[in-house]
Design a protein around this motif. Sequence first.
Motif, PDB file in Angstrom:
ATOM      1  N   THR A 159       0.845  -1.186   0.000  1.00  0.00           N
ATOM      2  CA  THR A 159       0.000   0.000   0.000  1.00  0.00           C
ATOM      3  C   THR A 159       0.889   1.248   0.000  1.00  0.00           C
ATOM      4  O   THR A 159       2.089   1.171  -0.228  1.00  0.00           O
ATOM      5  CB  THR A 159      -0.963  -0.025   1.213  1.00  0.00           C
ATOM      6  OG1 THR A 159      -1.854   1.087   1.129  1.00  0.00           O
ATOM      7  CG2 THR A 159      -0.221  -0.010   2.535  1.00  0.00           C
ATOM      8  N   ALA A 160       0.293   2.396   0.256  1.00  0.00           N
ATOM      9  CA  ALA A 160       1.041   3.657   0.350  1.00  0.00           C
ATOM     10  C   ALA A 160       0.192   4.679   1.078  1.00  0.00           C
ATOM     11  O   ALA A 160      -1.040   4.611   1.064  1.00  0.00           O
ATOM     12  CB  ALA A 160       1.416   4.191  -1.035  1.00  0.00           C
TER      13      ALA A 160
ATOM     14  N   ALA B   3       3.523  -3.941   3.430  1.00  0.00           N
ATOM     15  CA  ALA B   3       4.521  -2.943   3.032  1.00  0.00           C
ATOM     16  C   ALA B   3       3.786  -1.661   2.672  1.00  0.00           C
ATOM     17  O   ALA B   3       2.736  -1.700   2.019  1.00  0.00           O
ATOM     18  CB  ALA B   3       5.313  -3.443   1.829  1.00  0.00           C
ATOM     19  N   THR B   4       4.333  -0.528   3.096  1.00  0.00           N
ATOM     20  CA  THR B   4       3.738   0.737   2.691  1.00  0.00           C
ATOM     21  C   THR B   4       4.832   1.639   2.128  1.00  0.00           C
ATOM     22  O   THR B   4       6.013   1.277   2.092  1.00  0.00           O
ATOM     23  CB  THR B   4       2.975   1.408   3.843  1.00  0.00           C
ATOM     24  OG1 THR B   4       2.187   2.497   3.318  1.00  0.00           O
ATOM     25  CG2 THR B   4       3.907   1.932   4.924  1.00  0.00           C
TER      26      THR B   4
ATOM     27  N   ASP C  33       2.900  -0.463  15.885  1.00  0.00           N
ATOM     28  CA  ASP C  33       3.982   0.294  16.521  1.00  0.00           C
ATOM     29  C   ASP C  33       5.127   0.538  15.553  1.00  0.00           C
ATOM     30  O   ASP C  33       5.781   1.580  15.591  1.00  0.00           O
ATOM     31  CB  ASP C  33       4.510  -0.460  17.749  1.00  0.00           C
ATOM     32  CG  ASP C  33       3.479  -0.549  18.862  1.00  0.00           C
ATOM     33  OD1 ASP C  33       2.661   0.385  18.979  1.00  0.00           O
ATOM     34  OD2 ASP C  33       3.490  -1.554  19.590  1.00  0.00           O
ATOM     35  N   SER C  34       5.383  -0.447  14.677  1.00  0.00           N
ATOM     36  CA  SER C  34       6.484  -0.347  13.726  1.00  0.00           C
ATOM     37  C   SER C  34       6.030  -0.866  12.371  1.00  0.00           C
ATOM     38  O   SER C  34       5.341  -1.892  12.284  1.00  0.00           O
ATOM     39  CB  SER C  34       7.685  -1.171  14.222  1.00  0.00           C
ATOM     40  OG  SER C  34       8.765  -1.087  13.318  1.00  0.00           O
ATOM     41  N   LEU C  35       6.394  -0.149  11.302  1.00  0.00           N
ATOM     42  CA  LEU C  35       6.048  -0.575   9.951  1.00  0.00           C
ATOM     43  C   LEU C  35       6.956  -1.727   9.535  1.00  0.00           C
ATOM     44  O   LEU C  35       8.175  -1.653   9.685  1.00  0.00           O
ATOM     45  CB  LEU C  35       6.205   0.590   8.973  1.00  0.00           C
ATOM     46  CG  LEU C  35       5.364   1.840   9.254  1.00  0.00           C
ATOM     47  CD1 LEU C  35       5.700   2.938   8.253  1.00  0.00           C
ATOM     48  CD2 LEU C  35       3.872   1.512   9.218  1.00  0.00           C
ATOM     49  N   GLU C  36       6.363  -2.788   9.008  1.00  0.00           N
ATOM     50  CA  GLU C  36       7.171  -3.953   8.640  1.00  0.00           C
ATOM     51  C   GLU C  36       8.135  -3.643   7.496  1.00  0.00           C
ATOM     52  O   GLU C  36       9.285  -4.095   7.499  1.00  0.00           O
ATOM     53  CB  GLU C  36       6.250  -5.113   8.267  1.00  0.00           C
ATOM     54  CG  GLU C  36       5.472  -5.653   9.456  1.00  0.00           C
ATOM     55  CD  GLU C  36       4.431  -6.662   9.050  1.00  0.00           C
ATOM     56  OE1 GLU C  36       4.578  -7.845   9.413  1.00  0.00           O
ATOM     57  OE2 GLU C  36       3.459  -6.263   8.371  1.00  0.00           O
TER      58      GLU C  36
ATOM     59  N   HIS D 238      12.132  -2.657   8.402  1.00  0.00           N
ATOM     60  CA  HIS D 238      12.981  -2.788   7.218  1.00  0.00           C
ATOM     61  C   HIS D 238      12.609  -1.664   6.256  1.00  0.00           C
ATOM     62  O   HIS D 238      11.508  -1.107   6.319  1.00  0.00           O
ATOM     63  CB  HIS D 238      12.769  -4.144   6.528  1.00  0.00           C
ATOM     64  CG  HIS D 238      12.981  -5.313   7.441  1.00  0.00           C
ATOM     65  ND1 HIS D 238      14.216  -5.857   7.684  1.00  0.00           N
ATOM     66  CD2 HIS D 238      12.085  -6.036   8.168  1.00  0.00           C
ATOM     67  CE1 HIS D 238      14.095  -6.873   8.531  1.00  0.00           C
ATOM     68  NE2 HIS D 238      12.814  -6.993   8.848  1.00  0.00           N
ATOM     69  N   TYR D 239      13.525  -1.337   5.351  1.00  0.00           N
ATOM     70  CA  TYR D 239      13.190  -0.308   4.368  1.00  0.00           C
ATOM     71  C   TYR D 239      13.736  -0.652   2.991  1.00  0.00           C
ATOM     72  O   TYR D 239      14.677  -1.430   2.835  1.00  0.00           O
ATOM     73  CB  TYR D 239      13.664   1.083   4.807  1.00  0.00           C
ATOM     74  CG  TYR D 239      15.155   1.257   5.004  1.00  0.00           C
ATOM     75  CD1 TYR D 239      15.993   1.578   3.933  1.00  0.00           C
ATOM     76  CD2 TYR D 239      15.736   1.140   6.270  1.00  0.00           C
ATOM     77  CE1 TYR D 239      17.357   1.776   4.127  1.00  0.00           C
ATOM     78  CE2 TYR D 239      17.091   1.329   6.468  1.00  0.00           C
ATOM     79  CZ  TYR D 239      17.898   1.643   5.386  1.00  0.00           C
ATOM     80  OH  TYR D 239      19.256   1.831   5.568  1.00  0.00           O
TER      81      TYR D 239
END
Length: 329
Positions: free
Chosen positions: A52-53, A81-82, A115-118, A150-151
């Motif tokens: 997504t975004a 994932a965003t 809490d945290s973006l995967e 992760h990024y």
Amino acid sequence: MQHRELGTTGYDVTEVGLGTWNIGSDWGDVTEEEGREAVRAALDAGVDFIDTADVYGDGASERRIAEVLDEEGARDDVTVATKAGRRLDPHEPDGYNHENLERFVDRSRENLGVDSLELLQLHCPPTEVYYRPETFEALEELKDAGKIDHYGVSVEKVEEGLKAIEYDGVETVQIIFNPFRQRPADLFFREALRRRVGVIVRVPLASGLLTGQLSADDEFPEDDHRNYNRDGDAFDVGETFAGVPFETGVRAADALEPAVPDDATLAQFTLRWILSFDAVSAVIPGSTIPDHIRQNVAAADLPEPSAQQHELVHEVYDEHVRDHVHQRW
């Protein structure tokens, strides 16, 4: 459906995921319930990777995903994932700094209820951003702060993908790849494999051209990017019909039909063709029609394309498409 490693993230994700641009914006009128039902259909079909975004429907896509994951009790079973960056106005390289990225990340964390973006991906930033180490340092700082796990990056051009993976922290690259956009397979895929970078393929069906269901006289709603972005007036034209002129794309799709197995659609063949490349971690077709989502998932079970089928795909690309797209992206 089989799973593949998503680079070095530690995530194993289904080969066919779900792209959710459609359920947020830019594809005509889609109700909130239609958006939620698309996510439900994907989960029911076995999908455990959703992309997504933050700008898809100004956060609507993220929120709808979160609602369905909660109602289905699927939080621990699905990787989301965003993307961030396109909220910048103006959308300029200087905006990709720690302050703005943290603000975008915090908003997405709230939308998704985590809490945290995967996995956070830079959302097709200007090319100059890939030559600014401070942007990737900011991502590393957000990771250290526990706001992202992760990024990676979502890119328009092969050049950008090759530059991005020079940064050690970049674990994934999202890129357009399909029978009408074959350049990533020349060099980028080889480098991604060598560096163990996950490759997420978007726009796999070229905005519907590679479904084989469009004709040259088709018209699209005013709020559909296939209407208003054909010349790149709103964003990179490569995101619409993969950058191929519409009528040319319709002819090219017709020319691909002889490669399609009798028991498959052109869309399914296209997805299976994409998955035949070892560098690909996942392909993320988007749809709001549950039956189409199920058909997309079923594509993973088709036999791998033969050498003759691959040859025909390359011939169609060379004859109809290459001159329009190959050196541009």
